[in-house]
Design a protein around this motif. Structure first.
Motif, short mmCIF file in Angstrom:
data_model
loop_
_atom_site.label_atom_id
_atom_site.label_comp_id
_atom_site.label_asym_id
_atom_site.label_seq_id
_atom_site.Cartn_x
_atom_site.Cartn_y
_atom_site.Cartn_z
N ILE A 1 0.85 -1.09 0.01
CA ILE A 1 0.15 0.01 -0.20
C ILE A 1 0.99 1.05 -0.04
N GLN A 2 0.54 2.04 -0.90
CA GLN A 2 1.12 3.55 -0.72
C GLN A 2 0.25 4.60 -0.08
N THR A 3 0.53 5.38 0.87
CA THR A 3 -0.37 6.25 1.14
C THR A 3 0.76 7.75 1.30
N CYS A 4 0.02 8.86 1.20
CA CYS A 4 0.62 10.09 1.37
C CYS A 4 -0.20 10.96 2.02
N LEU A 5 0.43 11.86 2.40
CA LEU A 5 -0.27 13.29 3.44
C LEU A 5 -0.40 14.34 2.30
N THR A 6 -1.85 14.84 2.03
CA THR A 6 -2.15 15.77 1.20
C THR A 6 -2.52 16.86 1.94
N GLU A 7 -2.37 18.35 1.42
CA GLU A 7 -2.64 19.61 2.01
C GLU A 7 -3.31 20.21 0.64
N PHE B 1 -5.44 15.82 4.50
CA PHE B 1 -6.13 14.32 4.75
C PHE B 1 -4.91 13.49 4.07
N ALA B 2 -4.98 12.27 4.42
CA ALA B 2 -4.22 11.19 3.82
C ALA B 2 -4.76 10.71 2.74
N GLU B 3 -4.16 9.97 2.02
CA GLU B 3 -4.58 9.60 0.55
C GLU B 3 -4.20 8.09 0.20
N ILE B 4 -4.83 7.11 -0.04
CA ILE B 4 -4.20 6.00 -0.18
C ILE B 4 -4.22 6.05 -1.88
N LEU B 5 -2.78 5.84 -2.10
CA LEU B 5 -2.50 6.33 -3.65
C LEU B 5 -2.58 4.62 -4.62
N GLY B 6 -2.25 3.76 -3.75
CA GLY B 6 -2.44 2.56 -4.47
C GLY B 6 -2.30 1.04 -3.39
N LEU B 7 -2.75 0.35 -3.84
CA LEU B 7 -3.08 -0.82 -2.87
C LEU B 7 -3.22 -2.14 -3.93
N VAL B 8 -2.53 -3.33 -3.57
CA VAL B 8 -2.77 -4.62 -4.29
C VAL B 8 -2.30 -5.44 -3.09
N VAL B 9 -3.11 -6.63 -3.46
CA VAL B 9 -2.78 -7.93 -2.72
C VAL B 9 -2.78 -8.93 -3.94
N THR B 10 -1.70 -9.80 -3.93
CA THR B 10 -1.47 -10.59 -5.06
C THR B 10 -2.93 -11.76 -4.98
N GLN B 11 -3.20 -11.96 -6.26
CA GLN B 11 -4.55 -12.55 -6.60
C GLN B 11 -4.93 -13.80 -5.77
N ASN B 12 -3.81 -14.80 -5.41
CA ASN B 12 -4.13 -15.94 -4.76
C ASN B 12 -4.14 -15.84 -3.23
N GLN B 13 -3.86 -14.43 -2.86
CA GLN B 13 -3.86 -14.54 -1.30
C GLN B 13 -4.97 -13.48 -0.95
N ARG B 14 -5.94 -13.31 -1.71
CA ARG B 14 -7.13 -12.39 -1.43
C ARG B 14 -8.18 -12.99 -0.32
N ARG B 15 -8.94 -12.38 0.04
CA ARG B 15 -9.90 -12.38 1.05
C ARG B 15 -9.08 -13.20 2.44
N THR B 16 -8.18 -12.90 2.79
CA THR B 16 -7.53 -13.56 3.98
C THR B 16 -7.09 -12.39 5.01
N SER C 1 -5.21 -0.75 7.58
CA SER C 1 -5.00 -0.46 9.11
C SER C 1 -3.76 0.36 9.25
N ARG C 2 -2.71 -0.25 8.63
CA ARG C 2 -1.27 0.49 8.88
C ARG C 2 -1.23 1.73 8.38
N ALA C 3 -1.73 1.88 7.20
CA ALA C 3 -1.85 3.16 6.44
C ALA C 3 -2.59 4.32 7.38
N GLU C 4 -3.77 3.77 7.97
CA GLU C 4 -4.41 4.52 8.87
C GLU C 4 -3.67 5.05 10.17
N ASP C 5 -2.93 4.09 10.90
CA ASP C 5 -2.03 4.37 11.76
C ASP C 5 -1.15 5.34 11.59
N VAL D 1 -8.87 9.93 5.94
CA VAL D 1 -8.27 9.05 4.94
C VAL D 1 -9.22 9.04 3.62
N ARG D 2 -8.73 9.28 2.53
CA ARG D 2 -9.13 9.14 1.25
C ARG D 2 -8.69 8.10 0.49
#
Ligand SMILES: CC(C)(COP(=O)(O)OP(=O)(O)OC[C@H]1O[C@@H](n2cnc3c(N)ncnc32)[C@H](O)[C@@H]1OP(=O)(O)O)[C@@H](O)C(=O)NCCC(=O)NCCS
Length: 147
Positions: free
Chosen positions: A63-69, A76-91, A99-103, A113-114
């Motif tokens: 996940i990539q996040t940034c602080l935006t003004e 606000f903080a913005e999530i710029l990108g997020l990916v979970v590899t296909q065969n590990q999704r829904r876990t 949650s880590r980006a929110e922390d 957070v946006r």
């Protein structure tokens, strides 16, 4: 969520470039390892950005996040990108990365957070809704390549 162990989440280092590039390709953004390495180095050096990776031996999400003004929107903080590899999704990996980006946002004094999500990302609306995000507006993206 499935009751399996969710891999640890940690801040990315420059050694993660190759794994991040592989996952970016899954997201539809093929990037060479060296280009990803250059981007990552710039991003890591800039305290307004953060990249977190999930995975113990193998990197399975980021996940990539940034602080935006902005003048009209404040901070606000913005999530710029997020990916979970296909065969590990829904876990639970995506939820843990968010949650880590929110922390990180809280640690930086930011409590909003946006995320903007492409309409082709079919799973994203249900995912973000489950995590408490509310749809605010729909937008169109314009881009121009400068001569
Ligand atoms: C969106 C994405 C990051 C979710 O990651 P994930 O690790 O599968 O998500 P989680 O396992 O943490 O899911 C948490 C909850 O979100 C909801 N959710 C996640 N994926 C969902 C889907 N495909 N359909 C419906 N609900 C979904 C569920 O409520 C889920 O809990 P549950 O599995 O107990 O029902 C992943 O699907 C992905 O990488 N998609 C491609 C890229 C993308 O869309 N990125 C986000 C755009 S910025």
């Amino acid at each position: 969520m499935a009751s399996i162990d969710i891999p640890d989440v940690r801040m990315a280092t420059e050694e993660d470039a190759r794994a991040l590039a592989a996952l970016a390709a899954e997201l539809g953004y093929p990037t060479t390892d060296s280009e990803m390495g250059r981007r990552l180095a710039r991003i890591i050096a800039d305290r307004r950005y953060a990249v977190f990776v999930a995975g113990d031996r193998e990197t399975v999400g980021w996940i990539q996040t940034c602080l935006t003004e902005s003048l009209e929107g404040g901070t606000f903080a913005e999530i710029l990108g997020l990916v979970v590899t296909q065969n590990q999704r829904r876990t639970g990996i995506g939820a843990r990365l968010v949650s880590r980006a929110e922390d990180w946002a809280r640690e930086n004094g930011c409590f909003r957070v946006r995320v903007r999500t492409n309409v082709v990302r079919a799973e994203a609306p249900a995912f973000y809704a489950k995590l408490g995000y509310k749809s605010k507006k729909r937008q169109e993206v314009f881009e121009k390549t400068l001569p």
